[in-house]
Design an enzyme around this catalytic site. Sequence first.
Site, PDB file in Angstrom:
ATOM      1  CG  ASP A  41      -2.264   0.666   0.983  1.00  0.00           C
ATOM      2  OD1 ASP A  41      -2.236   1.908   1.030  1.00  0.00           O
ATOM      3  OD2 ASP A  41      -3.309   0.032   0.737  1.00  0.00           O
ATOM      4  CE  LYS A  91      -6.482   0.546  -0.882  1.00  0.00           C
ATOM      5  NZ  LYS A  91      -6.013   0.210   0.476  1.00  0.00           N
ATOM      6  CG  ASP A 114      -6.702   5.503  -1.864  1.00  0.00           C
ATOM      7  OD1 ASP A 114      -7.891   5.860  -1.792  1.00  0.00           O
ATOM      8  OD2 ASP A 114      -6.015   5.237  -0.858  1.00  0.00           O
ATOM      9  CG  ASN A 119      -6.795   8.714   0.080  1.00  0.00           C
ATOM     10  OD1 ASN A 119      -7.719   8.017   0.496  1.00  0.00           O
ATOM     11  ND2 ASN A 119      -5.654   8.195  -0.329  1.00  0.00           N
ATOM     12  CG  ASP A 171      -9.917   3.995   4.793  1.00  0.00           C
ATOM     13  OD1 ASP A 171      -9.638   3.071   4.009  1.00  0.00           O
ATOM     14  OD2 ASP A 171      -9.444   5.142   4.687  1.00  0.00           O
TER      15      ASP A 171
HETATM   16  C1  DGJ Z   1      -6.931   5.369   2.067  1.00  0.00           C
HETATM   17  C2  DGJ Z   1      -7.271   3.930   1.826  1.00  0.00           C
HETATM   18  O1  DGJ Z   1      -8.627   3.708   2.000  1.00  0.00           O
HETATM   19  C3  DGJ Z   1      -6.437   3.073   2.758  1.00  0.00           C
HETATM   20  O2  DGJ Z   1      -6.792   1.734   2.635  1.00  0.00           O
HETATM   21  C4  DGJ Z   1      -4.991   3.290   2.429  1.00  0.00           C
HETATM   22  O3  DGJ Z   1      -4.726   2.835   1.134  1.00  0.00           O
HETATM   23  C5  DGJ Z   1      -4.658   4.760   2.560  1.00  0.00           C
HETATM   24  N1  DGJ Z   1      -5.537   5.578   1.799  1.00  0.00           N
HETATM   25  C6  DGJ Z   1      -3.235   5.020   2.120  1.00  0.00           C
HETATM   26  O4  DGJ Z   1      -2.931   6.340   2.114  1.00  0.00           O
END
Ligand code: DGJ
Length: 731
Positions: free
Chosen positions: A368, A478, A480, A482, A550
């Site tokens: 990750d 993955k 992401d 955020n 999360d």
């Molecule tokens: C948010 C994701 O939902 C987590 O699982 C992880 O990948 C973090 N970001 C990493 O910054």
Amino acid sequence: MQKISILYDDEKQIFHISNNKISYIMELKENTLLHRYWGHTLQYYTGCNCTEPVKRTFAASYNQQNPLFSLEIEPQEFSCPHQGDYREPSISVRQQNGCTIGRMKYQYYEITDTLHIPEGLPHIREMKQKAAKTLAIHFLDMVSNIKLILYYSIVEDSAVIIRSAQIINQGNQSVWIDRAFSTLIDTNYQKQQLITFYGTHQKEFRINRQEIQHGIFSIGSTRGASSPQYPPFAAICMPETTEHSGEVYAFQLIYSGNHCVSVERNQYNHLRVAMGINPEDFCWKLLPNESFQTPQAILIYSNMGLNGMSQEFHKLYTERLFPTQWAKQKRPILLNSWEMCYFDVSEQKMIDVIKQAAKIGFELVVLDDGWFGHRNNSKSSLGDWTVNTEKFPNGLTTLLKCAEENGIQFGIWFEPEMISPNSILMKSHSDWYMQMDGYTPLLSRNQLVLDLTQKEVQNYIIETLSNFIKQYPISYIKWDMNRHITDPNSLYLSQDSKGEFFHRYMLGLYHILQELTTQFPNILFENCSSGGGRFDAGMGFFMPQTWCSDNTDALDRQAIQYGASYLFPLSAITAHISAVPNHQTGRNVPFATRAAVASSANMGYELNILELSSEEKELIMTHLSEYKKEREFLFYGEFYRLCSPFTDGNCAWMIIDQEKTRAIIYYFIREYDVSALSYILKIPYVDCQKNYVEKNTNRYFTGEELIYAGIAINTIKGDFPVIILELNEKK
Ligand code: DGJ
């Protein structure tokens, strides 16, 4: 009867779209299109539910020859402003002189034996084995020469209508689209209730069921993502509708950006449901000869309650939305490094993890966040997608080799849409992120969002990731995202196209995803946005699974996964078993419950496997080998919710094979109640002609008993236990 049909009755001017599950009926009247029926299949429609025209004071006549006909009272399929219909419009286009267009007159229709595919947007796919048809109805505003096409598609064996709209500028001047919804339906209010979701980070998919009052209720997003706050879904159901019975009319948008659902009950008790791109922050300049296509809206009807609705969504998305090569493909059981290491990852640690993971029985190790640039916390390096050689002196080569030697796959985390102010990328491309002239853009999680409306930025992401994958043959990514969008502006969009920014961002993202997933069809892409922050059908078109939240606490996850299962099949919802006390809630949920919650989804782990006691290791090994035996049954069985954590206290769901010979039921006791002796659980989804034996207790039940009388579940003391029942048909 034909498997699907679209008929037009010339004399009555009725369109009838149908298959073995549903009918959708519209009437052409005064050159406009009226909604007549949507529900269970009708062999024939006589117009039985049409109301006689009545004079209404203040109603504007659409045609002087027929003064009682007013759009104010007619049930429509789309609506433009300023035409006497004072409800929320679905289409609004402004001309250069400032006037909106609106006299959209019916022109002609076309029927094709294919689905309408909206260019550049995720959509429901064609299937070779199953038929599909599309009705396209054309309208024209004669003054401006703006054309509107409404698309209605139907597919074999699904209770779905797929709707979208297209606006075409056939005039010789530019116009501005202020609103372009994908669907609108008018019906009568008959005490229906409204179901939507609300939520936030770590608390996604909360179910909100409410009475529909006079006025307008709307949910939506202006965050640049479909959001965990209000995902693009709404369902209208009757007060008596339950999980197991009653009518439901559900709407979902295949879109991942700003959206809006508006539900209006007006003075005549007419009910309007409209859905599409959020008109807030939207204005699309349409040049002559250009067209604008809306995202698709999915309309699902069920007369078998909310579980019936979910079965339809699950089937449709598995068969026709998710990438075809992945939809029915067994998914690897993964171990993710996030809750194990957070940013503190290194080559040696990951080598140890890979070796240990392979021994325990995992199939994929995911590295990750924290592996690139100088990323030791969230304050740097997004955009610099090169391996941090202090942490990984040999790049990823050693890890990939180690994974191969240990017979395990390797995957990695990216957050491609972002840029850290503290990054090399920022030094060379300070015009690549969203920014509004004169304002310092707002940071969220210390990062800014790349301006995906720029072709150069799209190409940078495509090239960077493709080169990376070519250098390092990984099996999984993955993806992401955020943060949500602030400062929504591109330095390169002209002043009169600024309102296009949010949608252009989505088109840019979809283009990137289309390129990468086509170039690398064997890479499993997992969607993530701080968990389920962008868990929608749009992303599902490119990525067959989504990190649902999360929040890995198995008690909270029961509610989150319960909500997500309204729309998505278990294969699409990823769930990890994590350590206790849980990192998000501090709760100590027993292993059996953590395993049951994760196993009734797309299961993985996210805990430090280098510090397991030998008992814990044994426990996980046993769980993995049992899960592997059950995986296909769990993945491809039918999933039904039995007891709601939102309204029933406890939570229960089941998975049953299509032949109804075997079922696994998970009953989660959420809070021990000293006064409760036992709970009666009815199981309406077994076969009433069959008899069953429960594997652990050897108790014998008739299907009829399970359906109508239910079985007593004895309560258990302690925190958050699970009771697992396995029913096998007894011949
Ligand atoms: C948010 C994701 O939902 C987590 O699982 C992880 O990948 C973090 N970001 C990493 O910054």
